[in-house]
Motif scaffolding. Structure first.
Motif, PDB file in Angstrom:
ATOM      1  N   ARG A 106      18.222  -2.010 -13.511  1.00 30.96           N
ATOM      2  CA  ARG A 106      18.916  -1.098 -12.598  1.00 30.96           C
ATOM      3  C   ARG A 106      19.753  -0.121 -13.416  1.00 30.96           C
ATOM      4  N   PRO A 107      19.446   1.176 -13.353  1.00 25.96           N
ATOM      5  CA  PRO A 107      20.165   2.146 -14.183  1.00 25.96           C
ATOM      6  C   PRO A 107      21.662   2.140 -13.891  1.00 25.96           C
ATOM      7  N   LEU A 108      22.457   2.269 -14.950  1.00 29.99           N
ATOM      8  CA  LEU A 108      23.895   2.402 -14.785  1.00 29.99           C
ATOM      9  C   LEU A 108      24.233   3.825 -14.368  1.00 29.99           C
ATOM     10  N   GLY A 109      25.226   3.964 -13.542  1.00 29.44           N
ATOM     11  CA  GLY A 109      25.650   5.279 -13.085  1.00 29.44           C
ATOM     12  C   GLY A 109      26.406   6.031 -14.163  1.00 29.44           C
ATOM     13  N   GLU A 196       8.052  14.177   2.450  1.00 34.10           N
ATOM     14  CA  GLU A 196       8.823  13.112   1.804  1.00 34.10           C
ATOM     15  C   GLU A 196       7.906  12.149   1.066  1.00 34.10           C
ATOM     16  N   HIS A 197       6.742  11.876   1.643  1.00 31.87           N
ATOM     17  CA  HIS A 197       5.773  11.015   0.958  1.00 31.87           C
ATOM     18  C   HIS A 197       5.302  11.665  -0.337  1.00 31.87           C
ATOM     19  N   TRP A 198       5.044  12.956  -0.290  1.00 31.70           N
ATOM     20  CA  TRP A 198       4.612  13.652  -1.506  1.00 31.70           C
ATOM     21  C   TRP A 198       5.686  13.571  -2.590  1.00 31.70           C
ATOM     22  N   ARG A 199       6.948  13.664  -2.195  1.00 28.25           N
ATOM     23  CA  ARG A 199       8.025  13.579  -3.182  1.00 28.25           C
ATOM     24  C   ARG A 199       8.021  12.207  -3.860  1.00 28.25           C
ATOM     25  N   VAL A 200       7.815  11.166  -3.057  1.00 29.37           N
ATOM     26  CA  VAL A 200       7.800   9.813  -3.606  1.00 29.37           C
ATOM     27  C   VAL A 200       6.564   9.587  -4.468  1.00 29.37           C
ATOM     28  N   VAL A 201       5.412  10.045  -4.009  1.00 27.48           N
ATOM     29  CA  VAL A 201       4.184   9.920  -4.807  1.00 27.48           C
ATOM     30  C   VAL A 201       4.358  10.596  -6.162  1.00 27.48           C
ATOM     31  N   ASP A 202       4.937  11.776  -6.151  1.00 28.73           N
ATOM     32  CA  ASP A 202       5.210  12.508  -7.393  1.00 28.73           C
ATOM     33  C   ASP A 202       6.041  11.644  -8.340  1.00 28.73           C
ATOM     34  N   ALA A 203       7.112  11.060  -7.822  1.00 29.02           N
ATOM     35  CA  ALA A 203       8.000  10.242  -8.653  1.00 29.02           C
ATOM     36  C   ALA A 203       7.280   9.018  -9.210  1.00 29.02           C
ATOM     37  N   GLY A 471       5.456 -11.411 -10.050  1.00 22.89           N
ATOM     38  CA  GLY A 471       5.244 -10.278 -10.940  1.00 22.89           C
ATOM     39  C   GLY A 471       3.824  -9.795 -11.023  1.00 22.89           C
ATOM     40  N   ASP A 472       2.880 -10.545 -10.499  1.00 22.32           N
ATOM     41  CA  ASP A 472       1.482 -10.097 -10.577  1.00 22.32           C
ATOM     42  C   ASP A 472       1.246  -8.858  -9.727  1.00 22.32           C
ATOM     43  N   ALA A 473       1.880  -8.791  -8.553  1.00 21.21           N
ATOM     44  CA  ALA A 473       1.541  -7.752  -7.582  1.00 21.21           C
ATOM     45  C   ALA A 473       2.213  -6.410  -7.854  1.00 21.21           C
ATOM     46  N   PHE A 474       3.280  -6.381  -8.631  1.00 18.08           N
ATOM     47  CA  PHE A 474       3.932  -5.100  -8.906  1.00 18.08           C
ATOM     48  C   PHE A 474       4.730  -5.184 -10.197  1.00 18.08           C
ATOM     49  N   ILE A 475       4.951  -4.010 -10.775  1.00 22.93           N
ATOM     50  CA  ILE A 475       5.692  -3.929 -12.034  1.00 22.93           C
ATOM     51  C   ILE A 475       6.860  -2.958 -11.935  1.00 22.93           C
ATOM     52  N   VAL A 476       6.981  -2.276 -10.787  1.00 18.09           N
ATOM     53  CA  VAL A 476       8.134  -1.419 -10.505  1.00 18.09           C
ATOM     54  C   VAL A 476       8.689  -1.778  -9.132  1.00 18.09           C
ATOM     55  N   TYR A 477       9.964  -1.442  -8.951  1.00 16.46           N
ATOM     56  CA  TYR A 477      10.654  -1.681  -7.690  1.00 16.46           C
ATOM     57  C   TYR A 477      10.976  -0.339  -7.036  1.00 16.46           C
ATOM     58  N   PRO A 478      11.131  -0.312  -5.713  1.00 18.74           N
ATOM     59  CA  PRO A 478      11.430   0.951  -5.029  1.00 18.74           C
ATOM     60  C   PRO A 478      12.920   1.295  -5.071  1.00 18.74           C
ATOM     61  N   GLY A 479      13.261   2.401  -5.704  1.00 14.16           N
ATOM     62  CA  GLY A 479      14.637   2.842  -5.724  1.00 14.16           C
ATOM     63  C   GLY A 479      15.042   3.454  -4.398  1.00 14.16           C
ATOM     64  N   THR A 483      12.590   6.904  -6.004  1.00 16.50           N
ATOM     65  CA  THR A 483      12.075   6.850  -7.371  1.00 16.50           C
ATOM     66  C   THR A 483      11.800   5.403  -7.744  1.00 16.50           C
ATOM     67  N   ALA A 484      11.036   5.222  -8.787  1.00 18.02           N
ATOM     68  CA  ALA A 484      10.676   3.875  -9.226  1.00 18.02           C
ATOM     69  C   ALA A 484      11.765   3.297 -10.120  1.00 18.02           C
ATOM     70  N   LEU A 485      12.106   2.034  -9.877  1.00 16.24           N
ATOM     71  CA  LEU A 485      12.987   1.300 -10.766  1.00 16.24           C
ATOM     72  C   LEU A 485      12.130   0.452 -11.686  1.00 16.24           C
ATOM     73  N   ALA A 486      12.382   0.555 -12.972  1.00 15.57           N
ATOM     74  CA  ALA A 486      11.583  -0.163 -13.949  1.00 15.57           C
ATOM     75  C   ALA A 486      11.944  -1.646 -13.953  1.00 15.57           C
ATOM     76  N   SER A 487      11.060  -2.422 -14.532  1.00 18.18           N
ATOM     77  CA  SER A 487      11.314  -3.834 -14.798  1.00 18.18           C
ATOM     78  C   SER A 487      11.255  -4.057 -16.301  1.00 18.18           C
ATOM     79  N   ILE A 488      11.710  -5.217 -16.746  1.00 20.91           N
ATOM     80  CA  ILE A 488      11.515  -5.588 -18.150  1.00 20.91           C
ATOM     81  C   ILE A 488      10.036  -5.501 -18.492  1.00 20.91           C
TER      82      ILE A 488
END
Length: 555
Positions: A106-109, A196-203, A471-479, A483-488
């Protein structure tokens, strides 16, 4: 009682569990790599013992050094995991019991403060990416953690940094992790292909590129993947199809917009949605047609793969689709027939393939499968083989694309949350050693239950309602901001692809055998043979880098 804070510098291959002191870094304490490469390290910390949250301060992170402005900070967050491994699993798992596992970054502010928590180990994740050639060379990054209220310094460490004044080449293999556009629409509750969907797809395409992904599953129609018989997923159909009673008409406006995003994010290939259903190719995808009476679903589970009506649609659509792609897309185009057909499904797969074989003449057709019979009989042009079944292909002199997913849970690389990060990172070296042309994973952001029988909250369910190891089904979380939140696991997989790119560069400067020799593990380089020593990966990568620098200096 613990009267003081405890801090450890920890390498990026160590997972910091809440209840276990992490192993302090040795060689991994430094950050070393090339321009544009993301280099990572962690600071693990345990607060003093207390019974009051008010007795603990928030931690403020301060950075110093010439490269400090090029650092991104995240906290490593714990996520719940219930299914960690199947019974009888191998010894290469960190744990196999349900609990809270470190995964989400989770990115720090802007304030760079970490709120307090009582009584367990946590970690600060540090990413450094230097693009400026003027900052190449040796330097130091100072990391200071202090009491956010009083300013008192609680810990300070200096991390050596070595940025080589060269850039790694682009990844020379296809690397695809399937993006599920419908899951984005479902989670964010937006209209498919609305603005809005296009914005998310882009990200999210951009986030995929950050992991070394260079091929995107493109929903020309809703991909018929992991869908229960008789059910459908939220429609995400880029190709607009209409029929007025006299024949089919097609519009590719939405597809064109999708392709422009792929260009924007540097994709080299697009994958056309599968032409037939998963696990046997017995039926047709859910395809929607605009008619004078409105939009109707004309195809799906109830329409057999060999139905003449589907052949009629494909005979009209595929030539126009290929012509459009030839004009508007300069990269590779990959077609799929059906995902993961098994040996007993060979006749059905063959029959489905024949429906469109002439329409795909000259196209690249690739499918994930494991049975050698499909390749031996020439039914699939480009097999994508599970890493635990690739031996027969290699023995036949074929080094195919490979994939792993839920079933590759013994003795081979994978990215489950319960596995050590080195089991994720080793894949880059393995793909290079085997000269594999590509890698595929099915779940970049599959936030559904198994068979898509509903959606899940990925922050509380990491196992698709208990179907897949966490962890098999996804490697990013929805921000929250789309935007996508990364995982380890995301960061480590990106490191694996950087390892591959470094070996590519060394190969090009010397030869293949020289590069392979730098990663030799007891004389074997199979998909089921790898070291469980994290220092081995870090030191051997540095050795590769040093050899590259030496070779470049000779030129």
């Amino acid at each position: 009682m613990r009267p003081d804070w405890t801090f450890h510098t920890v390498d990026s291959l160590t997972k910091v569990f809440a209840d276990e002191p992490p192993r302090p870094a040795a060689a991994g304490a430094s950050l070393s790599g090339f321009l544009g490469e993301v280099l990572s390290v962690q600071i693990a910390f345990l607060p003093p013992a207390t019974e009051s949250l008010n007795a603990l301060p928030a931690l403020r992170v301060s950075l110093g050094g010439a490269v400090a402005e090029h650092v991104r900070l995240s906290t490593v967050e714990l996520v719940p995991a219930t299914l960690l491994a199947f019974d009888g699993h191998d010894e290469g798992y960190l744990r196999d019991t349900p609990g809270l596992y470190p995964d989400l970054l989770r990115p720090l502010g802007p304030e760079a403060t970490i709120p307090p928590a009582i009584g367990y180990w946590r970690a600060l994740w540090i990413d450094l990416c230097v693009d400026d050639e003027e900052l190449a060379g040796s330097s130091e990054l100072t990391v200071q953690l202090s009491d956010a209220e009083s300013g008192a310094v609680l810990h300070q460490t200096t991390i050596p940094v070595q940025v080589h004044p060269h850039r790694l080449p682009e990844l020379d293999i296809v690397n695809t992790h399937w993006l599920h556009a419908d899951c984005l629409a479902d989670y964010y509750r937006v209209q498919p292909f609305g603005e809005e969907h296009w914005r998310v797809v882009d990200a999210f395409i951009g986030a995929a590129a950050g992991m070394g992904v260079n091929s995107v599953l493109t929903p020309t129609w809703t991909p018929p993947l992991d869908t229960a018989v008789g059910h459908t997923r939220t429609p995400v159909q880029l190709v607009q199809i209409s029929h007025d009673g006299g024949g089919y008409q097609f519009r590719f406006d939405l597809l064109g917009r999708w392709l422009r995003l792929c260009v924007k994010h540097g994709m080299r290939a697009v994958e056309i949605a599968h032409l037939f259903t998963q696990w046997g190719a017995t039926a047709t995808p859910a395809i929607y047609v605009d008619t004078p009476a409105g939009t109707e679903q004309w195809f799906g589970w109830e329409v057999p793969a060999t139905d003449p009506r589907y052949r009629e649609l494909m005979a009209a659509l595929l030539p126009q689709l290929r012509a459009y792609l030839a004009e508007h897309w300069s990269g590779e185009v990959i077609f799929h027939i059906s995902d993961e057909p098994r040996e007993q499904m060979l006749p059905d797969y063959r029959a489905a393939r024949e429906v469109v074989a002439d329409l795909l003449d000259g196209a690249l057709v690739a499918d994930a499968l494991s049975d050698y019979a499909f390749a031996r009989e020439g039914v699939v042009d480009t097999p994508i083989v599970a890493t635990n079944h690739v031996g027969e292909f290699l023995a036949a002199g074929v080094s195919p694309w490979v994939y792993y997913c839920v079933s590759q849970h013994r003795d081979v690389a994978n990215r489950f949350i319960s596995m050590p990060s080195l089991r994720n990172r080793v894949l880059g070296r393995q793909l290079f050693a085997a000269a594999a042309p590509g890698f595929l994973h099915w779940g970049f952001n599959f936030w559904n239950a198994q068979f898509s029988l509903g959606q899940v909250d990925p922050f509380t369910d990491t196992s698709a309602r208990g179907a897949f190891p966490a962890g098999d089904a996804f490697i990013v979380y929805p921000g929250e901001d789309g935007t996508a939140l990364a995982s380890i696991r995301y960061r480590v997989f990106a490191q694996a692809m950087a390892d591959h790119r470094a070996l590519q560069l060394l190969r090009d400067l010397t030869d293949t055998e020289t590069a392979r020799a730098m990663i030799d593990q007891d004389g074997t380089l199979g998909y089921d043979t790898f070291s469980y020593d994290s220092e081995h990966y870090l030191t051997s990568r540095r050795a590769v880098d040093e050899r590259i620098v030496t070779e470049l200096a000779r030129r």
